[in-house]
Design an enzyme around this catalytic site. Structure first.
Site, PDB file in Angstrom:
ATOM      1  N   LYS A 257       0.922  -1.165  -3.172  1.00  0.00           N
ATOM      2  CA  LYS A 257       0.039  -1.967  -2.312  1.00  0.00           C
ATOM      3  C   LYS A 257       0.828  -3.150  -1.786  1.00  0.00           C
ATOM      4  O   LYS A 257       1.323  -3.967  -2.560  1.00  0.00           O
ATOM      5  CB  LYS A 257      -1.174  -2.445  -3.116  1.00  0.00           C
ATOM      6  CG  LYS A 257      -2.010  -3.532  -2.407  1.00  0.00           C
ATOM      7  CD  LYS A 257      -3.232  -3.951  -3.231  1.00  0.00           C
ATOM      8  CE  LYS A 257      -3.972  -5.125  -2.599  1.00  0.00           C
ATOM      9  NZ  LYS A 257      -5.133  -5.584  -3.392  1.00  0.00           N
ATOM     10  N   ASP A 262      -4.097 -11.603   1.397  1.00  0.00           N
ATOM     11  CA  ASP A 262      -5.453 -11.078   1.283  1.00  0.00           C
ATOM     12  C   ASP A 262      -6.458 -12.225   1.348  1.00  0.00           C
ATOM     13  O   ASP A 262      -6.733 -12.874   0.337  1.00  0.00           O
ATOM     14  CB  ASP A 262      -5.590 -10.302  -0.045  1.00  0.00           C
ATOM     15  CG  ASP A 262      -6.991  -9.726  -0.233  1.00  0.00           C
ATOM     16  OD1 ASP A 262      -7.769  -9.705   0.749  1.00  0.00           O
ATOM     17  OD2 ASP A 262      -7.300  -9.283  -1.360  1.00  0.00           O
ATOM     18  N   LYS A 269     -12.732 -14.624   0.882  1.00  0.00           N
ATOM     19  CA  LYS A 269     -12.572 -15.160  -0.476  1.00  0.00           C
ATOM     20  C   LYS A 269     -12.836 -16.666  -0.462  1.00  0.00           C
ATOM     21  O   LYS A 269     -12.651 -17.315   0.571  1.00  0.00           O
ATOM     22  CB  LYS A 269     -11.127 -14.940  -0.949  1.00  0.00           C
ATOM     23  CG  LYS A 269     -10.809 -13.523  -1.364  1.00  0.00           C
ATOM     24  CD  LYS A 269      -9.393 -13.436  -1.912  1.00  0.00           C
ATOM     25  CE  LYS A 269      -9.027 -12.023  -2.304  1.00  0.00           C
ATOM     26  NZ  LYS A 269      -9.803 -11.470  -3.406  1.00  0.00           N
ATOM     27  N   ASP A 280      -0.335 -10.489  -3.234  1.00  0.00           N
ATOM     28  CA  ASP A 280      -1.074  -9.230  -3.207  1.00  0.00           C
ATOM     29  C   ASP A 280      -0.214  -8.059  -2.712  1.00  0.00           C
ATOM     30  O   ASP A 280      -0.689  -6.940  -2.564  1.00  0.00           O
ATOM     31  CB  ASP A 280      -2.323  -9.404  -2.335  1.00  0.00           C
ATOM     32  CG  ASP A 280      -3.481  -8.556  -2.822  1.00  0.00           C
ATOM     33  OD1 ASP A 280      -3.455  -8.135  -3.994  1.00  0.00           O
ATOM     34  OD2 ASP A 280      -4.393  -8.300  -2.016  1.00  0.00           O
ATOM     35  N   ASP A 339     -12.999  -7.075   1.183  1.00  0.00           N
ATOM     36  CA  ASP A 339     -12.062  -7.616   0.204  1.00  0.00           C
ATOM     37  C   ASP A 339     -11.583  -6.534  -0.772  1.00  0.00           C
ATOM     38  O   ASP A 339     -10.628  -6.750  -1.514  1.00  0.00           O
ATOM     39  CB  ASP A 339     -12.726  -8.771  -0.562  1.00  0.00           C
ATOM     40  CG  ASP A 339     -11.732  -9.627  -1.318  1.00  0.00           C
ATOM     41  OD1 ASP A 339     -10.514  -9.492  -1.063  1.00  0.00           O
ATOM     42  OD2 ASP A 339     -12.163 -10.430  -2.167  1.00  0.00           O
ATOM     43  N   GLU A 341      -9.759  -4.138  -0.214  1.00  0.00           N
ATOM     44  CA  GLU A 341      -8.894  -3.543   0.815  1.00  0.00           C
ATOM     45  C   GLU A 341      -7.714  -2.784   0.218  1.00  0.00           C
ATOM     46  O   GLU A 341      -7.188  -1.868   0.848  1.00  0.00           O
ATOM     47  CB  GLU A 341      -8.387  -4.636   1.777  1.00  0.00           C
ATOM     48  CG  GLU A 341      -7.135  -5.404   1.334  1.00  0.00           C
ATOM     49  CD  GLU A 341      -7.307  -6.163   0.025  1.00  0.00           C
ATOM     50  OE1 GLU A 341      -8.458  -6.464  -0.348  1.00  0.00           O
ATOM     51  OE2 GLU A 341      -6.296  -6.455  -0.637  1.00  0.00           O
ATOM     52  N   ARG A 343      -7.508  -0.663  -2.128  1.00  0.00           N
ATOM     53  CA  ARG A 343      -7.783   0.763  -2.331  1.00  0.00           C
ATOM     54  C   ARG A 343      -7.772   1.523  -1.005  1.00  0.00           C
ATOM     55  O   ARG A 343      -7.507   2.718  -0.970  1.00  0.00           O
ATOM     56  CB  ARG A 343      -9.104   0.929  -3.105  1.00  0.00           C
ATOM     57  CG  ARG A 343     -10.281   0.314  -2.443  1.00  0.00           C
ATOM     58  CD  ARG A 343     -11.475   0.129  -3.387  1.00  0.00           C
ATOM     59  NE  ARG A 343     -11.342  -1.042  -4.263  1.00  0.00           N
ATOM     60  CZ  ARG A 343     -12.235  -1.389  -5.174  1.00  0.00           C
ATOM     61  NH1 ARG A 343     -13.316  -0.670  -5.364  1.00  0.00           N
ATOM     62  NH2 ARG A 343     -12.048  -2.452  -5.929  1.00  0.00           N
TER      63      ARG A 343
HETATM   64  N1  BES Z   1      -6.253  -8.608  -4.295  1.00  0.00           N
HETATM   65  C1  BES Z   1      -7.519  -8.556  -4.892  1.00  0.00           C
HETATM   66  C2  BES Z   1      -7.460  -8.414  -6.415  1.00  0.00           C
HETATM   67  C3  BES Z   1      -6.896  -9.586  -7.160  1.00  0.00           C
HETATM   68  C4  BES Z   1      -7.739 -10.575  -7.633  1.00  0.00           C
HETATM   69  C5  BES Z   1      -5.555  -9.655  -7.441  1.00  0.00           C
HETATM   70  C6  BES Z   1      -7.224 -11.638  -8.348  1.00  0.00           C
HETATM   71  C7  BES Z   1      -5.042 -10.710  -8.141  1.00  0.00           C
HETATM   72  C8  BES Z   1      -5.870 -11.703  -8.598  1.00  0.00           C
HETATM   73  C9  BES Z   1      -8.323  -7.375  -4.354  1.00  0.00           C
HETATM   74  O1  BES Z   1      -8.044  -7.012  -3.059  1.00  0.00           O
HETATM   75  C10 BES Z   1      -9.762  -7.796  -4.396  1.00  0.00           C
HETATM   76  O2  BES Z   1     -10.085  -8.734  -3.751  1.00  0.00           O
HETATM   77  N2  BES Z   1     -10.540  -7.095  -5.186  1.00  0.00           N
HETATM   78  C11 BES Z   1     -11.903  -7.426  -5.356  1.00  0.00           C
HETATM   79  C12 BES Z   1     -12.688  -6.139  -5.392  1.00  0.00           C
HETATM   80  C13 BES Z   1     -14.168  -6.325  -5.285  1.00  0.00           C
HETATM   81  C14 BES Z   1     -14.537  -6.811  -3.908  1.00  0.00           C
HETATM   82  C15 BES Z   1     -14.847  -5.025  -5.594  1.00  0.00           C
HETATM   83  C16 BES Z   1     -12.053  -8.189  -6.661  1.00  0.00           C
HETATM   84  O3  BES Z   1     -11.369  -7.865  -7.638  1.00  0.00           O
HETATM   85  O4  BES Z   1     -12.833  -9.128  -6.694  1.00  0.00           O
HETATM   86 ZN    ZN Z   2      -6.096  -7.435  -2.404  1.00  0.00          ZN
HETATM   87 ZN    ZN Z   3      -9.109  -8.137  -1.607  1.00  0.00          ZN
END
Ligand code: BES
Ligand code: ZN
Ligand code: ZN
Length: 492
Positions: A257, A262, A269, A280, A339, A341, A343
């Site tokens: 990834k 992000d 966010k 990210d 968010d 994204e 996946r």
């Molecule tokens: N890049 C984030 C995950 C992340 C969070 C990495 C904190 C490092 C530290 C990912 O893209 C994301 O935002 N995931 C969301 C998914 C949710 C919307 C289902 C998350 O984990 O909150």
């Molecule tokens: Zn992310």
């Molecule tokens: Zn995200």
């Protein structure tokens, strides 16, 4: 690489020797001055008498020269010499005036082979810990760039050098990963990232990048959707290492990834700590660092890296919650949260890798979910897999280098939670709970050819505010040593 000298000079601010648990060391006919040997011996007898518990101790040889005594043990885990090197470097940092240290590995009371192996790993750990990223500091340059110079006094120069050469290739890979992750997002965007990767072609890696026009033609719309709110173009890059010299049949494949920033997109966010989302792209950086190491050490194996490079921004053309995209696999995805994204990026990168290369296995790495930090913190990466053998191999390889992983389940009942009412799959689970597992279930839907596959959620491991034994804090490079070891132990 390594730098050797024949005897201890007065220009060395410190000497470092290794002793056993009983404060014994080898080499009575030392290349050290007699007076120094005497001082060492009397210091060691004091330590012995005191039954000192300290792993590292020191005394003053003179006003301008110290001697560090590093305690070793006869039996240890495979990664222990590296950890020891890391802790020695931390210890040294406390002494502000020390600029040049002479290490004396022949003092180790090990047979030759063990000595060479211990010491080359000790230096590896020491260098991993010494990493800095300060290219953007313009003030106090001298202080910021202060480096300790290490010299080695040994009769086993050639062997140590040869052994260390291997570890140095891994170090180079880890450092590249850390550099890429540390770059600010205004410098490292998908396009400049592609240019960085292309520099690796001089090592014999075959690099091909696909721009937006080409990706559109191929149908990688899940990946493209993530980038459509950004003025920076999206890319997919393949990196091939053909180390076996026959055709690139069934290569080991690593997918990363690479979200260069992000923001969350329209599902924005919160502002606090959003700056951390520059890392990210760490999953992709591990893939790039790993391939660099493999090329440097000319690994006899065929490996492919596939990275999706994109920026998730809430621009006027950004993807909306509710959008449906047709992925490269043909499956349609309802994007309920922009968010989630990572996946979407991986969905296309995984199907693309599976279709193009028919891999022996695919391992993907991603800072995929905040939920994995809730479950495993900054100690273990989450491991998900459709294949027990691959999973076991990853686990064993991880134990050996102390880059820990913990397997979490996949199950059809979690999978159901990702069904969409209007498309084939949705990108978040509205029922709540099991955030990292449902993310992995989503990914699994894009492995359509039963390829052995494992997913490493490294959100808690890629970056740390705190320093650890083998890094100074910041980007860790977690995953490069683990995957290099996996290849070396089981697939090379
Ligand atoms: N890049 C984030 C995950 C992340 C969070 C990495 C904190 C490092 C530290 C990912 O893209 C994301 O935002 N995931 C969301 C998914 C949710 C919307 C289902 C998350 O984990 O909150
Ligand atoms: Zn992310
Ligand atoms: Zn995200």
């Amino acid at each position: 690489m390594l730098s050797f000298i024949s005897s201890l000079g007065s220009d060395c601010d410190a000497l470092a020797i290794f002793v056993t648990e009983k404060y014994e060391y080898k080499g009575k006919k030392d290349p050290l001055p007699n007076s120094t040997v005497q001082k060492i011996n009397s210091f060691l007898s004091i330590l012995k008498r005191k039954k000192s518990e300290e792993d590292i101790s020191f005394f003053d040889i003179s006003d301008t020269q110290k001697c560090f005594v590093i305690k070793t043990k006869s039996k240890f885990e495979s990664y222990w010499p590296q950890e020891k090197g890391g802790s020695f470097f931390s210890y040294l940092k406390k002494f502000k005036d020390i600029k040049k240290v002479c290490l004396y590995p022949d003092s180790l009371d090990f047979d030759k082979e063990k000595l060479e192996s211990f010491f080359s790993q000790f230096i590896f750990g020491l260098y991993l810990k010494s990493y800095t990223f300060n290219k953007y500091k313009t003030l106090n340059k001298e202080k910021v760039n202060k480096k300790i110079d290490f010299k080695i006094i040994t009769k086993n120069k050639e062997k140590i050098e040869k052994k260390y050469k291997y570890y140095n290739t891994i170090k180079e890979g880890v450092f590249l990963t850390r550099d890429l992750v540390s770059e600010p997002p205004n410098v490292l965007n998908p396009k400049t990232y592609v240019q960085e990767i292309q520099k690796l072609s001089k090592l014999g890696l075959k690099i091909k990048s696909y721009n937006e026009k080409e990706l559109k033609k191929l149908g990688l719309n899940a990946l493209l959707g993530v980038g459509q709110g950004s003025s920076n173009e999206t890319y997919l890059v393949t990196i091939e290492w053909n180390g076996k010299k026959n055709s690139l049949k069934n290569p080991l494949t690593f997918v990363g990834k690479g979200v260069c920033f992000d923001t969350g997109g329209i599902s924005l966010k919160p502002a606090r700590f959003m700056e951390e989302m520059k890392y990210d792209m760490a999953g992709s950086a591990v893939v790039v660092g790993l391939l660099k190491s493999l090329a440097l050490r000319k690994a006899k194996v065929n490996v492919v890296g596939v990275v999706g490079l994109v920026e998730n921004m809430p621009g006027s053309n950004a993807q909306r919650p509710g959008d449906i995209v047709k992925s490269y696999s043909g499956k349609t995805i309802e994007v309920l949260n922009t968010d989630a994204e990572g996946r979407l990026v991986l969905a296309d990168a995984l199907s693309f890798a599976e279709k193009k290369y028919k891999p022996k296995f695919i391992i993907d790495l991603a800072t995929l979910t905040g939920a994995i930090i809730i479950s495993l913190g900054e100690e273990y990466a989450g491991l998900f897999s459709n294949n027990d053998e691959l999973s076991k191999n990853i686990f064993k390889a991880s134990v050996n280098v102390n880059e820990k992983v913990w397997r979490l389940p996949l199950h059809k009942n979690y999978d159901k939670l990702m069904n969409s009412t209007v498309a084939d799959v949705q990108n978040i689970n509205y029922a709540g709970g099991a955030g990292s597992i449902t993310a992995a279930q989503f990914l699994q839907r894009f492995i359509t050819n039963k390829t052995p596959w494992a997913h490493l959620d490294i959100a808690g491991m890629a970056f740390s505010k705190k320093a650890a034994n083998l890094n100074p804090g910041g980007a860790t490079g977690f995953g490069v040593r683990l995957l290099n070891n996996l290849i070396k132990e089981y697939y090379e």
